[in-house]
Motif scaffolding. Structure first.
Motif, PDB file in Angstrom:
ATOM      1  N   GLY A   1     139.967  51.953  48.939  1.00 33.34           N
ATOM      2  CA  GLY A   1     139.191  51.086  49.807  1.00 33.34           C
ATOM      3  C   GLY A   1     140.010  49.983  50.445  1.00 33.34           C
ATOM      4  O   GLY A   1     141.237  49.940  50.363  1.00 33.34           O
ATOM      5  N   ALA A   2     139.288  49.032  51.045  1.00 36.08           N
ATOM      6  CA  ALA A   2     139.907  47.911  51.737  1.00 36.08           C
ATOM      7  C   ALA A   2     140.397  46.866  50.739  1.00 36.08           C
ATOM      8  O   ALA A   2     139.932  46.804  49.604  1.00 36.08           O
ATOM      9  CB  ALA A   2     138.900  47.282  52.701  1.00 36.08           C
ATOM     10  N   CYS A   3     141.357  46.044  51.191  1.00 34.02           N
ATOM     11  CA  CYS A   3     141.900  44.948  50.368  1.00 34.02           C
ATOM     12  C   CYS A   3     141.878  43.672  51.203  1.00 34.02           C
ATOM     13  O   CYS A   3     142.920  43.217  51.698  1.00 34.02           O
ATOM     14  CB  CYS A   3     143.322  45.264  49.913  1.00 34.02           C
ATOM     15  N   PRO A   4     140.702  43.079  51.390  1.00 33.68           N
ATOM     16  CA  PRO A   4     140.598  41.896  52.261  1.00 33.68           C
ATOM     17  C   PRO A   4     141.358  40.699  51.710  1.00 33.68           C
ATOM     18  O   PRO A   4     141.390  40.471  50.499  1.00 33.68           O
ATOM     19  CB  PRO A   4     139.090  41.625  52.308  1.00 33.68           C
ATOM     20  N   GLU A   5     141.967  39.941  52.607  1.00 33.04           N
ATOM     21  CA  GLU A   5     142.716  38.759  52.195  1.00 33.04           C
ATOM     22  C   GLU A   5     141.794  37.606  51.806  1.00 33.04           C
ATOM     23  O   GLU A   5     142.119  36.799  50.941  1.00 33.04           O
ATOM     24  CB  GLU A   5     143.645  38.315  53.335  1.00 33.04           C
ATOM     25  N   SER A   6     140.641  37.515  52.432  1.00 36.19           N
ATOM     26  CA  SER A   6     139.711  36.416  52.181  1.00 36.19           C
ATOM     27  C   SER A   6     139.168  36.470  50.757  1.00 36.19           C
ATOM     28  O   SER A   6     138.954  37.545  50.194  1.00 36.19           O
ATOM     29  CB  SER A   6     138.553  36.466  53.174  1.00 36.19           C
ATOM     30  N   SER A   7     138.952  35.281  50.181  1.00 42.51           N
ATOM     31  CA  SER A   7     138.349  35.190  48.849  1.00 42.51           C
ATOM     32  C   SER A   7     136.894  34.726  48.906  1.00 42.51           C
ATOM     33  O   SER A   7     136.271  34.521  47.862  1.00 42.51           O
ATOM     34  CB  SER A   7     139.152  34.227  47.966  1.00 42.51           C
ATOM     35  N   ALA A   8     136.367  34.532  50.109  1.00 40.53           N
ATOM     36  CA  ALA A   8     134.966  34.142  50.246  1.00 40.53           C
ATOM     37  C   ALA A   8     134.069  35.318  49.883  1.00 40.53           C
ATOM     38  O   ALA A   8     134.382  36.472  50.181  1.00 40.53           O
ATOM     39  CB  ALA A   8     134.694  33.684  51.674  1.00 40.53           C
TER      40      ALA A   8
END
Length: 303
Positions: free
Chosen positions: A80-87
């Motif tokens: 899957g995806a690995c988004p940089e945001s931690s929100a």
């Protein structure tokens, strides 16, 4: 079975005495008959107790087979995806255990770099919300997101690395204290472990143990108090050092002194991280940037 054994022994005793008094057997034969007869009852009693052992065995087998029959509710996403945001956020979230609705039409956001406190009575869905953010469950309706990505579309290993978690009950293994801590970060150095333990205010306790970090823990950590187990759980979270910190009643089993020490460490650790903090204690929530009342959200959802 015991009644039969007792009656048989008494019968043999009186028969032996009768034959001995009438000079039909000697003393040696009399005692030999008693010893030989008593030695024959072992297999008989074992056979009689077979049903009890068999019932326990069948019960254990049924429980194991029930686990094998469990359906997977959440399938891991390996690519899957690995988004940089931690929100993180939830939108129109709904979840129920069987037919019991816990969360309905819930929409919340957990901004990056902010501490979000959640309070409310027991059973209003606080811990369930945390488990949905960890993707231990998938919602029946609505979405839970990390950044702009649905949690279902996020790589599971990445999500586990991104999040540090402290639940109400810390799961401890029958192993050394060191290995229980390394479950959070297998490649951690002793220096990192010591730093995490100091933040969790468990370092003094560890130093008081004869074998220190190499002390073996009893099954489920039964040799430790509730507060000590909770501080080990906090030390794990500090050692893991994820960008998202999820805390479910992290100080519920601690005294005021240890709670103050740990809250200061949490305040320092939380800088730049997304923190979701669940607690009944007003003092624990005092350093949150904003507080969410779960009961108010439920009342708005009903209206």
């Amino acid at each position: 079975s015991l009644a039969i054994v007792t009656l048989s022994m008494l019968f043999m005793l009186f028969l032996g005495l009768y034959l001995y008094r009438h000079d039909q057997i000697g003393a040696q034969s009399f005692f030999a008959s008693l010893v030989l007869q008593s030695s024959t009852f072992g297999p008989f009693l074992a056979l009689a107790n077979l049903s009890t052992g068999l019932s326990s065995t069948l019960g254990a087998a049924r429980r194991v087979l029930t686990l094998f029959d469990e359906e997977v509710t959440v399938r891991e996403n390996e690519k899957g995806a690995c988004p940089e945001s931690s929100a993180m956020a939830v939108e129109n979230l709904a979840f129920a255990y069987d037919d019991q609705a816990i969360l309905e039409s819930l929409s919340l956001s957990f901004p990056e770099g902010k501490i979000t406190g959640i309070e409310g009575r027991s059973g209003c869905g606080k811990s369930t919300l945390l488990r949905l953010l960890m993707r231990f469950f998938d919602p029946q309706a609505g979405t839970a997101r990390l950044g702009d990505e649905n949690l279902k579309d996020v790589q599971t290993d990445f999500l586990r690395t991104k999040q540090s978690v402290v639940l109400q009950e810390s799961v401890l293994f029958t192993d050394t204290l060191r290995n229980n801590l390394l479950a959070a970060k297998p490649d951690a150095t002793d220096k990192e472990i010591r730093r995490a333990c100091k933040k969790a205010s468990i370092d003094t306790f560890i130093d008081s143990l004869d074998q220190g970090l190499d002390t073996m823990l009893a099954e489920s950590g039964s040799s430790l108090s509730s507060g000590e187990k909770q501080r080990i759980g906090l030390a794990r979270a500090f050692l893991h050092d994820g960008d998202i910190l999820l805390l479910d009643e992290p100080t519920s089993n601690l005294d005021a002194l240890n709670e103050g020490t740990i809250l200061r460490a949490l305040d320092e650790e939380a800088k730049g991280k997304t923190v979701v903090l669940i607690s009944h204690r007003k003092g624990t929530l005092s350093f949150a940037d904003h507080i969410i009342e779960m009961e108010e959200l439920h009342s708005h959802a009903v209206q």
